[in-house]
Scaffold this active site. Structure first.
Site, PDB file in Angstrom:
ATOM      1  CG  ASP A  40      19.840 -16.100  21.986  1.00  0.00           C
ATOM      2  OD1 ASP A  40      19.558 -16.529  20.841  1.00  0.00           O
ATOM      3  OD2 ASP A  40      20.959 -16.222  22.503  1.00  0.00           O
ATOM      4  CG  HIS A 244      -1.670  -4.362   1.446  1.00  0.00           C
ATOM      5  ND1 HIS A 244      -2.516  -4.281   2.527  1.00  0.00           N
ATOM      6  CD2 HIS A 244      -1.517  -3.097   0.998  1.00  0.00           C
ATOM      7  CE1 HIS A 244      -2.860  -3.015   2.709  1.00  0.00           C
ATOM      8  NE2 HIS A 244      -2.275  -2.282   1.796  1.00  0.00           N
ATOM      9  CG  ASP A 261       4.354   0.941  -2.940  1.00  0.00           C
ATOM     10  OD1 ASP A 261       5.198   1.751  -2.494  1.00  0.00           O
ATOM     11  OD2 ASP A 261       3.157   0.938  -2.593  1.00  0.00           O
ATOM     12  CG  ASP A 272       4.706   5.170   0.137  1.00  0.00           C
ATOM     13  OD1 ASP A 272       4.930   4.224  -0.642  1.00  0.00           O
ATOM     14  OD2 ASP A 272       3.590   5.353   0.686  1.00  0.00           O
ATOM     15  CG  HIS A 351      -5.638   2.382  -3.258  1.00  0.00           C
ATOM     16  ND1 HIS A 351      -5.084   3.602  -3.537  1.00  0.00           N
ATOM     17  CD2 HIS A 351      -5.194   1.539  -4.229  1.00  0.00           C
ATOM     18  CE1 HIS A 351      -4.324   3.500  -4.614  1.00  0.00           C
ATOM     19  NE2 HIS A 351      -4.385   2.260  -5.075  1.00  0.00           N
ATOM     20  CG  HIS A 355      -0.303   7.541   2.970  1.00  0.00           C
ATOM     21  ND1 HIS A 355       1.017   7.707   3.300  1.00  0.00           N
ATOM     22  CD2 HIS A 355      -0.303   6.667   1.920  1.00  0.00           C
ATOM     23  CE1 HIS A 355       1.768   6.944   2.522  1.00  0.00           C
ATOM     24  NE2 HIS A 355       0.999   6.321   1.649  1.00  0.00           N
ATOM     25  CG  HIS A 362       0.307   4.306   5.837  1.00  0.00           C
ATOM     26  ND1 HIS A 362      -0.479   3.190   5.751  1.00  0.00           N
ATOM     27  CD2 HIS A 362       0.803   4.489   4.579  1.00  0.00           C
ATOM     28  CE1 HIS A 362      -0.448   2.721   4.510  1.00  0.00           C
ATOM     29  NE2 HIS A 362       0.319   3.485   3.780  1.00  0.00           N
ATOM     30  CD  GLU A 385      -0.488   5.721  -2.062  1.00  0.00           C
ATOM     31  OE1 GLU A 385      -0.331   4.539  -2.417  1.00  0.00           O
ATOM     32  OE2 GLU A 385      -0.159   6.150  -0.951  1.00  0.00           O
ATOM     33  CE1 TYR A 389      -3.170  -1.276  -8.066  1.00  0.00           C
ATOM     34  CE2 TYR A 389      -5.102   0.079  -7.597  1.00  0.00           C
ATOM     35  CZ  TYR A 389      -3.752  -0.148  -7.484  1.00  0.00           C
ATOM     36  OH  TYR A 389      -2.965   0.740  -6.787  1.00  0.00           O
ATOM     37  NE  ARG A 407       0.495   1.601  -5.074  1.00  0.00           N
ATOM     38  CZ  ARG A 407       0.324   0.286  -4.979  1.00  0.00           C
ATOM     39  NH1 ARG A 407      -0.790  -0.250  -5.436  1.00  0.00           N
ATOM     40  NH2 ARG A 407       1.232  -0.482  -4.438  1.00  0.00           N
ATOM     41  CD  GLU A 409       2.978   5.707  -2.861  1.00  0.00           C
ATOM     42  OE1 GLU A 409       3.338   4.544  -3.123  1.00  0.00           O
ATOM     43  OE2 GLU A 409       2.532   6.054  -1.748  1.00  0.00           O
TER      44      GLU A 409
HETATM   45  N1  GLY Z   1       3.532   1.586   0.328  1.00  0.00           N
HETATM   46  C1  GLY Z   1       2.392   1.805   1.114  1.00  0.00           C
HETATM   47  C2  GLY Z   1       1.537   2.811   0.515  1.00  0.00           C
HETATM   48  O1  GLY Z   1       1.705   3.174  -0.624  1.00  0.00           O
HETATM   49  O2  GLY Z   1       0.695   3.361   1.158  1.00  0.00           O
HETATM   50 MN    MN Z   2       1.677   5.295  -0.073  1.00  0.00          MN
HETATM   51 MN    MN Z   3       3.569   3.039  -1.599  1.00  0.00          MN
END
Ligand code: GLY
Ligand code: MN
Ligand code: MN
Length: 439
Positions: A40, A244, A261, A272, A351, A355, A362, A385, A389, A407, A409
């Protein structure tokens, strides 16, 4: 959390206008429900972002209806009723009366009346604005209602002529942030700045990734944030090349880079941000070279944010800058045109660059309009970002760079003049980070 009913009423007025411009109808947006984790015991509740944007209401269950029919606008809520016993166990409820008095619903009902009352609202509506495929129980409920209305055709009932994504209207509006939203994003950025500074200070050799994570999340919560807006990444050494990766139990070591991150959530809005710092306090020369390339390109990409620019355009200039730099460093050969054409840069940058950002990390909103990348307009918030790598098993790369992931960002607001980098204060220049990473 305090609710500003006028703010949400103004947002609903814009949605009503948009519905009327599209022939009217009824928009149905369910609230999020609690989800069992085991026995529960529930997962931490997080309200549905669309529902929250429209109401400011942070309780589970029920739904809202926005009915725009024959010139009449009605805001209807189905909510959990007051319940003395349940409130002792699980917390206060606004109740049906609160839904009208506080949330300014024109009409409110007990959530237990949903099945009985919903058909009446949908009967004869030109369009039902409802997101199919998000929740199986809601899909089934709505389909049953449609069947019920169709079956009543001889008694004058009529099912909506179409079921349309509410996001077509809501997400267009959510894409351009209002002042209240920007205020919350700035608060989220403040906590996030403190968290990244704490990570740099705390990320010395011998610490575990989870210890650095705890410093970060302490900073989020300590200043009134609800916690991380997405799973915190603390990735040391070769873990920094796993896109990830989440904070695990690896031990930070001198000579490693540590990629963090992490974004705090405040009032349901999230930052972010990624920073990559040297565990020892000083990058090795090859690391510094790779970092400097990423940073120079990241800064150029941030500078490119302005009304009329596009996310695809910014991504293309990022790819070009990184590819040129990778060739200059000897990590790729040939010309930038060749390596962009055969996508060889993806060995190091796999990537996208940006976004949308807001209630969701996102965030919602179409990236393309009429088949082309959407021009930016003031009030949009996006991330910039880029990363580089070098896989740990990339035997063609210099040994000193294998297992190094970088990275950088930032969160950038589009303004009439160009842009404002909301996360500018979080150190990313090598000297500025070294001044924080004192060992
Ligand atoms: N932390 C997720 C991204 O950078 O998109
Ligand atoms: Mn991001
Ligand atoms: Mn991020």
């Amino acid at each position: 959390m305090t609710i500003d009913p006028a703010l949400h009423a103004a947002r609903r007025a814009r949605v009503f206008e948009a519905l009327e411009a599209r022939g009217g109808g009824v928009m149905l947006v369910p609230a999020a429900d609690e989800k069992l984790r085991n026995a529960d015991n529930e997962y931490v509740f997080r309200q549905d972002s669309d529902f929250y944007w429209l109401t400011g209401f942070d309780e589970p269950q029920g739904c809202l209806l926005l009915s725009a029919r024959a010139g009449e606008r009605r805001f209807v809520l189905f909510v959990r009723p007051r319940d003395k016993e349940k409130e002792i166990w699980n917390g206060r409820r606004l109740g049906v009366e609160g839904a009208t008095a506080v949330l300014l619903a024109d009409e409110a009902h007990d959530v237990s009346a949903l099945q009985e009352k919903l058909a009446g609202f949908l009967d004869g509506a030109a369009t039902l604005w409802f997101k199919l495929g998000a929740d199986a129980a809601w899909d089934e409920r709505v389909l049953r209602l449609l069947v019920e209305l169709r079956a009543g055709v001889r008694t004058g009932r009529r099912a909506p002529g179409a079921v349309v994504e509410p996001g077509r209207v809501l997400h267009e509006l959510r894409l351009v942030k209002d002042q209240a939203e920007l205020g919350l994003l700035r608060k989220a950025v403040d906590l996030t700045a403190e968290a990244h500074l704490a990570a740099m200070r705390d990320g010395w050799a011998g610490r575990h990734e989870y210890q650095v994570q705890s410093e970060i999340e302490y900073a989020f919560r300590r200043r009134g944030g609800s916690g991380p807006g997405y799973g915190t990444i603390v990735a040391t050494g070769a873990n920094s090349t796993i896109l990830h990766y989440r904070a695990g139990d690896a031990v930070l070591a001198d000579g490693d880079v540590c990629l963090v991150d992490a974004g705090g959530e405040y009032g349901l809005y999230t930052a972010d941000v990624t920073r990559t710092f040297p565990v020892s306090g000083t990058f090795t020369r090859p690391q510094a070279e790779l970092y400097s390339l990423c940073l120079a390109v990241q800064k150029r990409a941030v500078e490119a944010v302005r009304p009329g620019a596009t996310i695809d355009g910014i991504h293309d200039l990022t790819v070009r800058g990184l590819t040129e730099g990778l060739i200059a460093m000897g990590l790729l050969s040939g010309t930038p045109e060749e390596r962009i054409a055969d996508k060889a840069f993806r060995r190091f940058y796999m990537h996208r660059t940006s976004h949308w950002l807001g209630l969701d990390v996102h965030d919602v909103g179409d990236y393309q309009v009429e088949g082309a990348s959407r021009p930016l307009v003031p009030g949009m918030v996006l991330t910039i970002e880029p990363g580089l790598y070098v896989a740990a098993d990339d035997e063609q790369a210099p040994a000193a760079l294998r297992g190094v992931g970088i990275r950088i960002e930032d969160d950038v607001l589009v303004t009439a003049e160009g842009h404002q980098n909301l996360t500018q204060a979080i150190p990313k220049e090598i000297g500025d980070m070294e001044a924080v990473c004192v060992r």
